[in-house]
Design a protein around this motif. Structure first.
Motif, PDB file in Angstrom:
ATOM      1  N   LYS A  28       0.439  32.952  22.918  1.00 15.48           N
ATOM      2  CA  LYS A  28       0.049  33.066  24.317  1.00 15.48           C
ATOM      3  C   LYS A  28       0.094  31.704  25.011  1.00 15.48           C
ATOM      4  CE  LYS A  28      -3.616  35.173  27.128  1.00 15.48           C
ATOM      5  NZ  LYS A  28      -4.945  35.850  27.087  1.00 15.48           N
ATOM      6  N   GLY A  29      -0.387  30.668  24.316  1.00 18.06           N
ATOM      7  CA  GLY A  29      -0.375  29.327  24.891  1.00 18.06           C
ATOM      8  C   GLY A  29       1.023  28.781  25.072  1.00 18.06           C
ATOM      9  N   LEU A  30       1.890  28.994  24.083  1.00 20.63           N
ATOM     10  CA  LEU A  30       3.262  28.499  24.169  1.00 20.63           C
ATOM     11  C   LEU A  30       4.038  29.202  25.281  1.00 20.63           C
ATOM     12  CD1 LEU A  30       4.091  28.278  20.357  1.00 20.63           C
ATOM     13  CD2 LEU A  30       3.751  26.351  21.919  1.00 20.63           C
ATOM     14  N   VAL A  31       3.849  30.515  25.406  1.00 23.92           N
ATOM     15  CA  VAL A  31       4.521  31.269  26.461  1.00 23.92           C
ATOM     16  C   VAL A  31       4.054  30.794  27.831  1.00 23.92           C
ATOM     17  CG1 VAL A  31       4.708  33.556  27.524  1.00 23.92           C
ATOM     18  CG2 VAL A  31       4.993  33.299  25.054  1.00 23.92           C
ATOM     19  N   ALA A  32       2.754  30.523  27.966  1.00 21.01           N
ATOM     20  CA  ALA A  32       2.209  30.066  29.245  1.00 21.01           C
ATOM     21  C   ALA A  32       2.817  28.733  29.673  1.00 21.01           C
ATOM     22  CB  ALA A  32       0.697  29.937  29.151  1.00 21.01           C
ATOM     23  N   LEU A  33       3.239  27.926  28.691  1.00 19.27           N
ATOM     24  CA  LEU A  33       3.858  26.632  29.001  1.00 19.27           C
ATOM     25  C   LEU A  33       5.372  26.748  29.180  1.00 19.27           C
ATOM     26  CD1 LEU A  33       1.874  24.266  26.589  1.00 19.27           C
ATOM     27  CD2 LEU A  33       1.614  24.487  29.067  1.00 19.27           C
ATOM     28  N   ASN A  36     -10.709  24.146  23.807  1.00 19.68           N
ATOM     29  CA  ASN A  36     -10.083  24.580  25.047  1.00 19.68           C
ATOM     30  C   ASN A  36      -8.649  25.020  24.816  1.00 19.68           C
ATOM     31  OD1 ASN A  36      -8.297  23.711  27.510  1.00 19.68           O
ATOM     32  ND2 ASN A  36     -10.321  24.132  28.352  1.00 19.68           N
ATOM     33  N   PHE A  37      -8.323  26.200  25.280  1.00 17.23           N
ATOM     34  CA  PHE A  37      -7.034  26.849  25.072  1.00 17.23           C
ATOM     35  C   PHE A  37      -5.863  25.962  25.503  1.00 17.23           C
ATOM     36  CE2 PHE A  37      -3.973  30.221  26.550  1.00 17.23           C
ATOM     37  CZ  PHE A  37      -3.749  30.799  25.322  1.00 17.23           C
ATOM     38  N   GLU A  38      -5.901  25.481  26.743  1.00 15.75           N
ATOM     39  CA  GLU A  38      -4.790  24.712  27.292  1.00 15.75           C
ATOM     40  C   GLU A  38      -4.632  23.362  26.596  1.00 15.75           C
ATOM     41  OE1 GLU A  38      -7.183  26.077  29.100  1.00 15.75           O
ATOM     42  OE2 GLU A  38      -6.167  27.654  30.251  1.00 15.75           O
TER      43      GLU A  38
END
Length: 404
Positions: free
Chosen positions: A27-32, A382-384
């Motif tokens: 999810k984090g990689l896709v968001a970036l 923290n996620f980000e």
């Protein structure tokens, strides 16, 4: 950046620490803006639980492959006379290796990340067919888990068998770690263990992260006082910790001074745990439909781990839900906690008893511990921030001074 993740478990639904960690990474990689492919080994096990469609599947390439990891009695007996670790070898299948090689050749990946030891039987095949940097994420130091389990056993035959298995896993694990371009661990303790064995691969310590927008505590729904444990009893350290706790405190919970209901929830709970259930006092609930709602409804989280390793996802999640948590030092390993401020550490029966007694009699104290725990997660998990740290590590491995 094109990234391939290899997991040894299906991630949908996220009903355990491992799938939660890998899912949050995706999810984090896709968001970036990175292009993610997930290949997972789907264990052939019957289940009544229906996996709901997840929005993330529309944003990644997902390829699950069924694999039978069951072990017969004959396999177990034969393994006694083998020099290999069958607990790892059983994840290898020729048909999976063939399709994996095809994906690797066609994918032109920058990074290929192995999520734990159980997908490493495919390392050699992957290495031969890619120029990508290959990263290993140690969800724990596997041989340590089994060695600690052996230490906890009083049965001499089980102690000998688990000790033998731990040594075989250690040999495989240490040999494998040198075959990667980079290693990620969750805790400094695991980093130190790797470095102590003279592994030359560079190591990054990166804690478990959670998407805090999902964790919205509501005290108006919380039953006080109440105690709970949440986790898979298919993982032996969880099971042994729960057996110890219930056997140690069953009488105090049912007819003694600990006047609080206790709830045990999670998947793979053995049938014999039904014997612990006591109407109105001890509840063996099995797998719950909504993990966060279950947490929200209970007051004090118990993590009585006596073996295991790595960082406990459920503790990070419990902290995010502002739970007052009582854990052993081992259970809280890797978390930058302060005892008595954002968690309560108890390593003996008496320490657990004293901690529970105080918590169930002082709601204000419980809330203050939980609120401080949430602050700790906001700062360190923290996620980000954690995802950015991972991507920066990838770029260093690739020799890039600027993000891709």
């Amino acid at each position: 950046m094109k990234i391939l993740l290899l997991s040894h478990r299906a991630l949908f639904p996220q009903n355990g620490g491992y799938p939660i960690v890998v899912y949050n990474t995706i999810k984090g990689l896709v968001a970036l803006g990175h292009e993610v492919t997930l290949i997972s080994l789907d264990e052939k096990r019957k289940t009544d639980r229906i996996s709901e469609s997840d929005p993330i599947l529309e944003k990644i390439t997902y390829r699950p492959y069924s694999i039978d990891i069951s072990v017969s009695i004959w396999d177990a007996v034969r393994n006694i006379f083998s020099k290999t670790a069958h607990i790892i070898d059983r994840y290898y299948a020729e048909n999976v290796e063939r399709v994996l090689i095809k994906h690797v050749k066609k994918g032109n990946f920058d990074i290929i990340q192995f999520e734990g030891l159980f997908v490493t039987p495919y390392l050699q095949a992957v290495r031969k067919n890619t120029a990508a940097k290959i990263v290993y994420r140690a969800h724990n130091i596997e041989h340590q888990v089994w060695a600690r389990l052996a230490q906890q056993k009083s049965d001499p035959i089980k102690k000998i068998y688990l000790g033998m298995l731990a040594r075989r896993i250690k040999k495989c694990e240490l040999h494998t770690l040198n075959g990667f371009n980079g290693i990620i661990t969750f805790t400094h303790q695991d980093e130190e263990t790797i470095r102590a064995h003279h592994i030359k691969t560079p190591v990054l310590v990166m804690p478990i992260c959670v998407d805090l927008t999902k964790y919205q505590p509501d005290y108006s729904k919380t039953e006080f006082p109440s105690l709970f444990f949440l986790g898979s009893l298919g993982w032996m350290p969880n099971r042994e910790g729960m057996e110890w706790f219930i056997e140690s405190f069953h009488s105090e919970l049912t007819s003694g001074d600990l006047r609080a209901k206790f709830y045990l929830a999670g998947n793979d709970i053995p049938e014999q745990f039904d014997e612990y259930e006591t109407p109105g006092k001890i509840f063996i609930q099995g797998e719950v439909d909504d993990v966060l709602e279950f947490m929200n409804n209970k007051a004090v989280m118990l993590v009585p781990l006596m073996s295991g390793g790595g960082m406990r996802v459920k503790i990070v999640e419990g902290m995010a839900m502002q739970k007052c948590i009582i854990s052993t030092s081992l259970g809280a390993e890797g978390i930058n906690y302060t005892h008595g401020e954002n968690i309560i550490i108890a390593n003996t029966k008496q320490e657990f008893y004293d901690a529970i007694q105080r918590c169930i009699s002082d709601e204000h104290y419980c809330r203050s511990i939980g609120q401080n725990a949430r602050s700790l997660v906001e700062e360190h998990h923290n996620f980000e921030a954690v995802t950015n740290k991972m991507v920066n590590y990838y770029n260093r491995l690739l020799g890039n001074s600027n993000p891709l």
